[in-house]
Write a protein that holds these residues in place. Structure first.
Motif, PDB file in Angstrom:
ATOM      1  N   ALA A 148       2.771  -4.479   0.364  1.00  0.00           N
ATOM      2  CA  ALA A 148       1.796  -5.162   1.230  1.00  0.00           C
ATOM      3  C   ALA A 148       0.693  -4.173   1.879  1.00  0.00           C
ATOM      4  O   ALA A 148      -0.293  -4.588   1.904  1.00  0.00           O
ATOM      5  CB  ALA A 148       2.252  -6.037   2.498  1.00  0.00           C
ATOM      6  N   LEU A 149       1.355  -2.991   2.131  1.00  0.00           N
ATOM      7  CA  LEU A 149       0.432  -1.956   2.786  1.00  0.00           C
ATOM      8  C   LEU A 149      -0.369  -1.503   1.695  1.00  0.00           C
ATOM      9  O   LEU A 149      -1.794  -1.202   2.041  1.00  0.00           O
ATOM     10  CB  LEU A 149       1.286  -0.759   3.421  1.00  0.00           C
ATOM     11  N   LEU A 150      -0.096  -1.075   0.378  1.00  0.00           N
ATOM     12  CA  LEU A 150      -1.002  -0.771  -0.459  1.00  0.00           C
ATOM     13  C   LEU A 150      -2.083  -1.900  -0.908  1.00  0.00           C
ATOM     14  O   LEU A 150      -3.230  -1.421  -0.856  1.00  0.00           O
ATOM     15  CB  LEU A 150       0.087  -0.604  -1.680  1.00  0.00           C
ATOM     16  N   ASP A 151      -1.657  -2.938  -0.775  1.00  0.00           N
ATOM     17  CA  ASP A 151      -2.740  -4.076  -0.879  1.00  0.00           C
ATOM     18  C   ASP A 151      -3.588  -4.143  -0.041  1.00  0.00           C
ATOM     19  O   ASP A 151      -4.911  -4.134  -0.305  1.00  0.00           O
ATOM     20  CB  ASP A 151      -2.073  -5.463  -1.226  1.00  0.00           C
ATOM     21  N   GLU A 152      -3.450  -4.150   1.265  1.00  0.00           N
ATOM     22  CA  GLU A 152      -4.280  -4.094   2.300  1.00  0.00           C
ATOM     23  C   GLU A 152      -5.136  -2.934   2.331  1.00  0.00           C
ATOM     24  O   GLU A 152      -6.610  -2.970   2.501  1.00  0.00           O
ATOM     25  CB  GLU A 152      -3.639  -4.065   3.686  1.00  0.00           C
ATOM     26  N   ASP A 156      -7.723  -3.224  -0.385  1.00  0.00           N
ATOM     27  CA  ASP A 156      -8.672  -4.109  -0.177  1.00  0.00           C
ATOM     28  C   ASP A 156      -9.974  -3.422   0.918  1.00  0.00           C
ATOM     29  O   ASP A 156     -11.177  -3.627   0.693  1.00  0.00           O
ATOM     30  CB  ASP A 156      -8.241  -5.220   0.620  1.00  0.00           C
ATOM     31  N   GLN A 157      -9.341  -2.467   1.786  1.00  0.00           N
ATOM     32  CA  GLN A 157     -10.138  -1.878   2.590  1.00  0.00           C
ATOM     33  C   GLN A 157     -11.109  -0.994   1.941  1.00  0.00           C
ATOM     34  O   GLN A 157     -12.179  -0.809   2.326  1.00  0.00           O
ATOM     35  CB  GLN A 157      -9.327  -1.146   3.697  1.00  0.00           C
ATOM     36  N   ALA A 158     -10.375  -0.297   0.875  1.00  0.00           N
ATOM     37  CA  ALA A 158     -11.105   0.753   0.204  1.00  0.00           C
ATOM     38  C   ALA A 158     -12.161   0.055  -0.550  1.00  0.00           C
ATOM     39  O   ALA A 158     -13.480   0.471  -0.802  1.00  0.00           O
ATOM     40  CB  ALA A 158     -10.141   1.455  -0.803  1.00  0.00           C
ATOM     41  N   GLY A 159     -12.062  -1.134  -1.173  1.00  0.00           N
ATOM     42  CA  GLY A 159     -13.160  -1.805  -2.050  1.00  0.00           C
ATOM     43  C   GLY A 159     -14.242  -2.322  -0.892  1.00  0.00           C
ATOM     44  O   GLY A 159     -15.338  -2.756  -1.531  1.00  0.00           O
ATOM     45  N   GLN A 160     -13.755  -2.631   0.354  1.00  0.00           N
ATOM     46  CA  GLN A 160     -14.980  -3.023   1.273  1.00  0.00           C
ATOM     47  C   GLN A 160     -15.710  -1.896   1.798  1.00  0.00           C
ATOM     48  O   GLN A 160     -16.741  -2.246   2.374  1.00  0.00           O
ATOM     49  CB  GLN A 160     -14.406  -3.829   2.196  1.00  0.00           C
ATOM     50  N   ALA A 161     -15.245  -0.684   1.671  1.00  0.00           N
ATOM     51  CA  ALA A 161     -15.798   0.577   2.164  1.00  0.00           C
ATOM     52  C   ALA A 161     -17.158   0.812   1.379  1.00  0.00           C
ATOM     53  O   ALA A 161     -17.068   0.580   0.043  1.00  0.00           O
ATOM     54  CB  ALA A 161     -15.016   1.651   2.539  1.00  0.00           C
ATOM     55  N   LYS A 162     -18.075   1.599   2.112  1.00  0.00           N
ATOM     56  CA  LYS A 162     -19.469   1.923   1.186  1.00  0.00           C
ATOM     57  C   LYS A 162     -19.277   2.998   0.312  1.00  0.00           C
ATOM     58  O   LYS A 162     -19.733   3.355  -0.481  1.00  0.00           O
ATOM     59  CB  LYS A 162     -20.700   2.157   2.281  1.00  0.00           C
ATOM     60  N   SER A 163     -18.130   4.004   1.086  1.00  0.00           N
ATOM     61  CA  SER A 163     -18.163   5.150   0.335  1.00  0.00           C
ATOM     62  C   SER A 163     -16.741   5.904   0.539  1.00  0.00           C
ATOM     63  O   SER A 163     -15.953   5.736   1.665  1.00  0.00           O
ATOM     64  CB  SER A 163     -19.076   6.268   0.947  1.00  0.00           C
ATOM     65  N   VAL A 164     -16.432   6.980  -0.049  1.00  0.00           N
ATOM     66  CA  VAL A 164     -15.019   7.865   0.088  1.00  0.00           C
ATOM     67  C   VAL A 164     -15.201   8.284   1.689  1.00  0.00           C
ATOM     68  O   VAL A 164     -14.084   8.288   2.446  1.00  0.00           O
ATOM     69  CB  VAL A 164     -14.922   9.001  -0.748  1.00  0.00           C
ATOM     70  N   ASP A 165     -16.140   8.648   2.143  1.00  0.00           N
ATOM     71  CA  ASP A 165     -16.319   9.352   3.394  1.00  0.00           C
ATOM     72  C   ASP A 165     -16.104   8.159   4.399  1.00  0.00           C
ATOM     73  O   ASP A 165     -15.588   8.548   5.512  1.00  0.00           O
ATOM     74  CB  ASP A 165     -17.532  10.035   3.488  1.00  0.00           C
ATOM     75  N   GLY A 217      -8.029   7.664  -4.920  1.00  0.00           N
ATOM     76  CA  GLY A 217      -7.521   8.113  -6.437  1.00  0.00           C
ATOM     77  C   GLY A 217      -6.015   7.947  -6.403  1.00  0.00           C
ATOM     78  O   GLY A 217      -5.390   7.129  -7.051  1.00  0.00           O
ATOM     79  N   GLY A 218      -5.472   8.568  -5.496  1.00  0.00           N
ATOM     80  CA  GLY A 218      -3.722   8.683  -5.353  1.00  0.00           C
ATOM     81  C   GLY A 218      -3.345   7.353  -4.755  1.00  0.00           C
ATOM     82  O   GLY A 218      -2.194   6.648  -5.259  1.00  0.00           O
ATOM     83  N   LEU A 219      -4.062   6.397  -3.811  1.00  0.00           N
ATOM     84  CA  LEU A 219      -3.798   5.092  -3.514  1.00  0.00           C
ATOM     85  C   LEU A 219      -3.790   4.028  -4.523  1.00  0.00           C
ATOM     86  O   LEU A 219      -2.946   3.317  -4.754  1.00  0.00           O
ATOM     87  CB  LEU A 219      -4.844   4.713  -2.381  1.00  0.00           C
ATOM     88  N   ILE A 220      -4.821   3.987  -5.536  1.00  0.00           N
ATOM     89  CA  ILE A 220      -4.970   3.367  -6.634  1.00  0.00           C
ATOM     90  C   ILE A 220      -4.013   3.299  -7.478  1.00  0.00           C
ATOM     91  O   ILE A 220      -3.234   2.569  -8.135  1.00  0.00           O
ATOM     92  CB  ILE A 220      -6.146   3.428  -7.060  1.00  0.00           C
ATOM     93  N   VAL A 221      -3.345   4.684  -7.915  1.00  0.00           N
ATOM     94  CA  VAL A 221      -2.403   5.176  -8.819  1.00  0.00           C
ATOM     95  C   VAL A 221      -0.920   4.538  -8.271  1.00  0.00           C
ATOM     96  O   VAL A 221      -0.369   3.973  -8.895  1.00  0.00           O
ATOM     97  CB  VAL A 221      -2.193   6.660  -8.946  1.00  0.00           C
TER      98      VAL A 221
END
Length: 511
Positions: free
Chosen positions: A242-246, A249-258, A275-279
């Protein structure tokens, strides 16, 4: 825990392990005191070596400079340690880099110690060994996942024995370069990167699920960083799906890595965190995980315990060679005869070869003798080539890429007409010793062609530069006329390797 002999229980020894990862370089310095391993120092530098791979597969100058400066600092810390107390390894980026050999020459000079490039399967084995040493000695079967910069290692094992392992070509640095090199984030890019990872997992999924496990453990910087985010977010360091899913989702909504800065994330990990999160999210989905705990132990600790095993005569390489020989039904008695004769030749010529310690090279002769005939399970015709192919391409536990190449060389050229051109492909270090080892190995094989135990009794070898003198009494030569004919043929083969074989007879009364 690792079983240590009484030799170690009454000895204090300092040692170090270095991991040249695709994202960070790590060094651990420890002291083994009466059987107890105590960590003295841990050093980590985010070298980002994987980011330095250019389109043609070569490491660029900037990444090499960062790496060499880091290794120089590491080298200063361990300059007092002998070579036998240091183990340094390179992983996926150095396996892939087209200029790896040239870089390693400079890297070894900077560090002051040898650096081995290890295969993915060996990396996975060492990771599991390190994690297992940090756990209670329990009977649970555990899944271990290590997300590196260039690859992800997945292992299932019990206690200290891996049962199933894979090295998958997906890592935090590799994903950042492939899908987020511009620094921009989007739902589409996150989904595309996740699909890429799931495709890597799919071919091995069923094999791992069929083995099964009761406990999931993660290690490496990425997983430890996610565990810290979990603790900051939920109050528990346990990583859940559940944490990884959340977080995805937050990463997909962010504009940039920074812009993506979840609570608990350190600034040093941020450039590769997505990168590590998605893996890890893909590993959870692909293998059906619900939760995972993080271990502070990983490859470096595995290297330390592997080093201890080598010094304690519990070398995993020897066990791996024996297992492979048994798997292909090699004649153990014949291997022992050939090995004993070849090792005797080497031990009698240590001074002529300028060796301070013949043991490492004796190992190669023994391993070559054990594996020289594994190709017979395929075909008797040209079996040495089949043997060499098996040894070159199998996963031999404990061996670095260079060590496996040496062993392959000895086996491939141990009979019939040798390929003199193969000598040109050897490193300068290997060219100084391997041809002589090959000559000794070939002679031992010829002497035991009859597959009896007494064939080499009463015969000795003297080495003088490129002159090889195989000495026996006149009576011995008379009793072994067939062997003498074989040796005369062998003399022609050795001449192609640059050696002159002489077969003098000594007086029976000579000492």
């Amino acid at each position: 825990m690792l079983k240590l002999s009484d030799f170690w229980r009454n000895r204090v020894e300092e040692m170090a392990a270095i991991d040249l990862g695709s994202n960070s370089f790590h060094m651990i310095v420890a002291r083994l005191d009466k059987g107890e391993l105590t960590v003295l120092d841990r050093i980590k530098e985010p070298v980002r070596l994987g980011f330095g791979l250019s389109e043609d597969g070569a490491l660029d100058d900037l990444s090499q400079r960062r790496a060499l400066e880091c290794l120089s600092r590491f080298g200063q810390r361990i300059s007092h340690l002998p070579a036998s107390a240091v183990r340094a390894v390179g992983t996926r980026t150095l396996r892939k880099a087209t200029n790896s050999a040239a870089f390693l020459t400079k890297a070894e000079q900077a560090l002051g110690h040898r650096i081995d490039v290890i295969a993915g399967a060996e990396e996975a084995r060492l990771i599991y060994q390190g994690v297992a040493q940090g756990l209670d000695d329990e009977l649970d079967r555990r899944l271990v996942v290590d997300i590196g910069g260039g690859s992800t290692e997945v292992i299932v094992g019990e206690q200290f024995q891996p049962l199933q392992l894979e090295s998958l070509g997906m890592g935090c640095v590799a994903l950042m370069r492939e899908f987020f090199e511009s620094g921009a984030l989007s739902k589409k890019a996150v989904k595309k990167a996740t699909t890429f990872c799931l495709q890597k997992i799919e071919p091995v999924r069923d094999e791992f699920l069929s083995v099964g496990w009761q406990r999931a453990i993660g290690c490496s910087g990425s997983i430890k960083a996610i565990s810290k985010v979990a603790e900051a977010t939920t109050g528990s360091p346990i990583i859940t799906r559940a944490l990884l899913d959340e977080l995805c989702d937050q990463a997909g909504q962010a504009k940039s890595v920074d812009d993506f800065k979840p609570n608990g994330l350190g600034s040093d990990r941020q450039p590769v965190f997505v990168g590590g999160l998605i893996v890890l999210r893909a590993v959870f989905e692909g293998l059906g995980l619900d939760s995972m705990e993080a271990s502070p132990w990983a490859l470096r600790e595995g290297l330390l315990y592997d080093l201890i095993g080598r010094l304690d005569q519990e070398d995993v390489r020897s066990r791996g060679v024996t297992h492979l020989a048994q798997r292909f039904h090699a004649d153990a008695a014949q291997a022992e005869r050939v090995a004993a004769t070849a090792e005797g030749f080497l031990n009698d010529n240590v001074e002529a070869l300028g060796l301070s310690d013949p043991h490492p090279w004796n190992n190669y002769l023994r391993w070559a003798a054990q594996l020289a005939e594994v190709g017979l399970d395929i075909s008797h015709n040209q079996f040495h080539k089949h043997s060499a192919y098996i040894v070159q391409h199998c996963d031999l536990a404990g061996f670095s890429r260079e060590e496996q190449q040496r062993l392959t060389f000895l086996i491939q050229h141990h009979r019939k007409k040798p390929d003199a051109d193969a000598l040109a492909n050897l490193s300068d270090e290997d060219r100084a010793i391997l041809p002589t080892l090959l000559a000794m190995f070939r002679l031992a094989v010829v002497l035991h062609r009859a597959r009896t135990g007494s064939q080499s009794e009463g015969i000795s070898l003297r080495l003088d530069d490129t002159d090889l003198m195989l000495i026996a009494t006149a009576d011995w030569w008379e009793d072994h006329s067939l062997t003498q004919a074989d040796l005369e043929q062998e003399a022609q083969y050795l001449n192609k390797l640059g050696f002159q074989l002489q077969l003098p007879a000594m007086d029976a009364n000579d000492p």
